[in-house]
Design a protein around this motif. Structure first.
Motif, PDB file in Angstrom:
ATOM      1  N   ALA A  13     -20.391 120.586  22.485  1.00 17.45           N
ATOM      2  CA  ALA A  13     -21.158 120.139  21.318  1.00 17.45           C
ATOM      3  C   ALA A  13     -20.556 118.859  20.747  1.00 17.45           C
ATOM      4  CB  ALA A  13     -21.192 121.235  20.259  1.00 17.45           C
ATOM      5  N   GLU A  14     -19.228 118.763  20.727  1.00 22.78           N
ATOM      6  CA  GLU A  14     -18.577 117.540  20.232  1.00 22.78           C
ATOM      7  C   GLU A  14     -18.901 116.347  21.127  1.00 22.78           C
ATOM      8  OE1 GLU A  14     -14.569 117.495  18.729  1.00 22.78           O
ATOM      9  OE2 GLU A  14     -14.510 119.683  18.719  1.00 22.78           O
ATOM     10  N   ILE A  15     -18.873 116.578  22.434  1.00 22.86           N
ATOM     11  CA  ILE A  15     -19.208 115.507  23.373  1.00 22.86           C
ATOM     12  C   ILE A  15     -20.641 115.040  23.148  1.00 22.86           C
ATOM     13  CG2 ILE A  15     -19.633 114.989  25.809  1.00 22.86           C
ATOM     14  CD1 ILE A  15     -16.731 114.926  25.255  1.00 22.86           C
ATOM     15  N   ALA A  16     -21.560 115.994  22.929  1.00 21.38           N
ATOM     16  CA  ALA A  16     -22.962 115.645  22.692  1.00 21.38           C
ATOM     17  C   ALA A  16     -23.104 114.809  21.424  1.00 21.38           C
ATOM     18  CB  ALA A  16     -23.811 116.909  22.596  1.00 21.38           C
ATOM     19  N   ALA A  17     -22.362 115.163  20.381  1.00 21.12           N
ATOM     20  CA  ALA A  17     -22.417 114.412  19.125  1.00 21.12           C
ATOM     21  C   ALA A  17     -21.865 113.001  19.309  1.00 21.12           C
ATOM     22  CB  ALA A  17     -21.640 115.154  18.042  1.00 21.12           C
ATOM     23  N   LEU A  18     -20.800 112.857  20.095  1.00 19.28           N
ATOM     24  CA  LEU A  18     -20.223 111.541  20.349  1.00 19.28           C
ATOM     25  C   LEU A  18     -21.173 110.692  21.201  1.00 19.28           C
ATOM     26  CD1 LEU A  18     -16.486 112.501  21.022  1.00 19.28           C
ATOM     27  CD2 LEU A  18     -17.430 111.431  18.972  1.00 19.28           C
ATOM     28  N   ALA A  19     -21.849 111.323  22.147  1.00 15.82           N
ATOM     29  CA  ALA A  19     -22.823 110.598  22.969  1.00 15.82           C
ATOM     30  C   ALA A  19     -23.955 110.072  22.093  1.00 15.82           C
ATOM     31  CB  ALA A  19     -23.368 111.516  24.064  1.00 15.82           C
ATOM     32  N   THR A 211     -20.309  95.682  12.078  1.00 14.41           N
ATOM     33  CA  THR A 211     -19.491  96.675  11.384  1.00 14.41           C
ATOM     34  C   THR A 211     -19.962  98.087  11.709  1.00 14.41           C
ATOM     35  OG1 THR A 211     -19.257  95.078   9.580  1.00 14.41           O
ATOM     36  CG2 THR A 211     -18.482  97.298   9.162  1.00 14.41           C
ATOM     37  N   SER A 212     -21.270  98.294  11.688  1.00 16.25           N
ATOM     38  CA  SER A 212     -21.812  99.604  12.036  1.00 16.25           C
ATOM     39  C   SER A 212     -21.432  99.972  13.466  1.00 16.25           C
ATOM     40  CB  SER A 212     -23.340  99.613  11.891  1.00 16.25           C
ATOM     41  OG  SER A 212     -23.729  99.302  10.568  1.00 16.25           O
ATOM     42  N   TYR A 213     -21.563  99.006  14.372  1.00  9.75           N
ATOM     43  CA  TYR A 213     -21.313  99.240  15.793  1.00  9.75           C
ATOM     44  C   TYR A 213     -19.863  99.629  16.056  1.00  9.75           C
ATOM     45  CZ  TYR A 213     -21.104  98.171  20.812  1.00  9.75           C
ATOM     46  OH  TYR A 213     -20.912  98.231  22.177  1.00  9.75           O
ATOM     47  N   TYR A 214     -18.926  98.808  15.583  1.00  8.17           N
ATOM     48  CA  TYR A 214     -17.531  99.075  15.899  1.00  8.17           C
ATOM     49  C   TYR A 214     -17.001 100.324  15.184  1.00  8.17           C
ATOM     50  CZ  TYR A 214     -17.143  94.826  18.634  1.00  8.17           C
ATOM     51  OH  TYR A 214     -17.303  93.869  19.608  1.00  8.17           O
ATOM     52  N   GLN A 215     -17.560 100.656  14.032  1.00  7.46           N
ATOM     53  CA  GLN A 215     -17.169 101.910  13.389  1.00  7.46           C
ATOM     54  C   GLN A 215     -17.656 103.097  14.220  1.00  7.46           C
ATOM     55  OE1 GLN A 215     -16.735 101.621   8.662  1.00  7.46           O
ATOM     56  NE2 GLN A 215     -18.721 100.869   9.317  1.00  7.46           N
ATOM     57  N   GLN A 216     -18.876 103.017  14.739  1.00  5.60           N
ATOM     58  CA  GLN A 216     -19.376 104.091  15.596  1.00  5.60           C
ATOM     59  C   GLN A 216     -18.521 104.216  16.857  1.00  5.60           C
ATOM     60  OE1 GLN A 216     -21.254 106.239  14.277  1.00  5.60           O
ATOM     61  NE2 GLN A 216     -23.428 105.744  14.519  1.00  5.60           N
ATOM     62  N   MET A 217     -18.176 103.080  17.458  1.00  3.57           N
ATOM     63  CA  MET A 217     -17.365 103.108  18.661  1.00  3.57           C
ATOM     64  C   MET A 217     -15.965 103.662  18.379  1.00  3.57           C
ATOM     65  SD  MET A 217     -19.061 102.386  21.223  1.00  3.57           S
ATOM     66  CE  MET A 217     -20.668 101.721  21.617  1.00  3.57           C
ATOM     67  N   ALA A 218     -15.455 103.384  17.189  1.00  6.15           N
ATOM     68  CA  ALA A 218     -14.154 103.951  16.813  1.00  6.15           C
ATOM     69  C   ALA A 218     -14.243 105.467  16.701  1.00  6.15           C
ATOM     70  CB  ALA A 218     -13.671 103.340  15.500  1.00  6.15           C
ATOM     71  N   HIS A 219     -15.352 105.969  16.154  1.00  3.50           N
ATOM     72  CA  HIS A 219     -15.547 107.418  16.093  1.00  3.50           C
ATOM     73  C   HIS A 219     -15.564 108.013  17.498  1.00  3.50           C
ATOM     74  CE1 HIS A 219     -16.121 108.495  11.891  1.00  3.50           C
ATOM     75  NE2 HIS A 219     -16.819 107.384  11.713  1.00  3.50           N
ATOM     76  N   VAL A 220     -16.242 107.354  18.429  1.00  2.00           N
ATOM     77  CA  VAL A 220     -16.285 107.850  19.804  1.00  2.00           C
ATOM     78  C   VAL A 220     -14.893 107.819  20.416  1.00  2.00           C
ATOM     79  CG1 VAL A 220     -17.224 107.440  22.115  1.00  2.00           C
ATOM     80  CG2 VAL A 220     -18.688 107.131  20.111  1.00  2.00           C
ATOM     81  N   HIS A 221     -14.206 106.694  20.238  1.00  2.00           N
ATOM     82  CA  HIS A 221     -12.877 106.505  20.831  1.00  2.00           C
ATOM     83  C   HIS A 221     -11.878 107.558  20.333  1.00  2.00           C
ATOM     84  CE1 HIS A 221      -9.825 103.933  22.775  1.00  2.00           C
ATOM     85  NE2 HIS A 221      -9.053 104.235  21.751  1.00  2.00           N
ATOM     86  N   PHE A 222     -11.745 107.660  19.019  1.00  2.00           N
ATOM     87  CA  PHE A 222     -10.748 108.573  18.467  1.00  2.00           C
ATOM     88  C   PHE A 222     -11.230 110.029  18.479  1.00  2.00           C
ATOM     89  CE2 PHE A 222      -9.295 104.489  16.835  1.00  2.00           C
ATOM     90  CZ  PHE A 222      -7.964 104.542  17.242  1.00  2.00           C
ATOM     91  N   GLY A 223     -12.554 110.226  18.473  1.00  2.00           N
ATOM     92  CA  GLY A 223     -13.073 111.573  18.629  1.00  2.00           C
ATOM     93  C   GLY A 223     -12.699 112.147  19.977  1.00  2.00           C
TER      94      GLY A 223
END
Length: 254
Positions: A13-19, A211-223
């Protein structure tokens, strides 16, 4: 259902949310391109040759300044909410775009600093210490992904699995590796800000997108990094699962 099944379902479920985050990250970039007209591929052609020639070096300097400023400011200015980072960057983009290329170039290192601070704040949300040199390198690695104005077919996900290659590397060498790719993204941003009449509007829109993009990518990266540490699953395995998740929606759309 066995006890071992629940953790597996949870991490799926976490992977799906990050995707989902990854898929949605670049959507606003397409709106920016619609606003300014044209495609990301020809934006850089709008920059004068002298600006294109100095872009990679300017991006490298901006990253170096941003890292120092972001680290120093952490003890003075607390991490901000994502929406506030986005609002600040949007306002700076409008100011940078109002005066054409000279003001856009002057605004570049400030925007990169805000982006890096936002990435550091997200790292802290996932329990990582941005003052740790290894985590600082992880934060820089987020900049290795394509910018929001580029179409992403899922192939550009190597940054998610890059921890092994950057651990122990000197920060300046990491910046040197990231700068060429980030300079393309920043060049597109600068070009958008120089659009006649729309300069301030395009500057605000591009900074909002970045800003929106890199914040989302940071969530994916650190998630993914946090999930790897909690589950004990190798990071590469989780990245492979993420790629699979990201391919599924495309199959349903075709």
């Amino acid at each position: 259902m066995t006890d071992t099944t629940l953790p597996v379902l949870h991490h799926k479920a976490e992977i799906a949310a990050l995707a989902k985050r990854y898929h949605e990250a670049g959507s606003i970039g397409m709106q920016v391109l619609s606003l300014i007209g044209g495609q990301a591929g020809n934006l850089l052609e709008r920059l004068p040759d002298h600006a294109k020639d100095r872009l990679e070096e300017g991006t490298r300097r901006a990253l170096t300044v941003a890292l120092q400023a972001a680290q120093q400011s952490r003890g003075v200015v607390p991490d901000q909410k994502g929406w506030l980072n986005t609002a600040l960057a949007t306002a700076m983009g409008a100011a940078g775009g109002s005066g054409g290329l000279p003001t856009a170039l002057a605004e570049l290192p400030v925007t990169v600093t805000v982006l890096l601070r936002a990435i550091q704040g997200i790292a802290a949300e996932y329990g990582f210490d941005p003052d740790d040199p290894a985590v600082a390198r992880e934060c820089l690695t987020v900049f290795a992904v394509a910018g929001p104005l580029e179409a992403d077919d899922g192939a550009d996900m190597g940054f998610l699995a890059a921890r092994v290659t950057v651990t122990g590397a000197a920060v300046h060498s990491l910046i040197a590796r990231i700068a060429p790719k980030l300079s393309v993204a920043m060049g597109q941003k600068l070009a958008a800000q120089t659009v006649p009449v729309l300069g301030a509007v395009a500057g605000a829109a591009t900074n909002y997108a970045y800003t929106s993009y890199y914040q989302q990518m940071a969530h994916v990266h650190f998630g993914l990094l946090a999930l790897s540490e909690r589950s004990g699953l190798p990071r590469d395995e989780l990245v492979a699962e993420l790629k699979t998740q990201m391919a599924e929606p495309r199959l349903t759309r075709n």
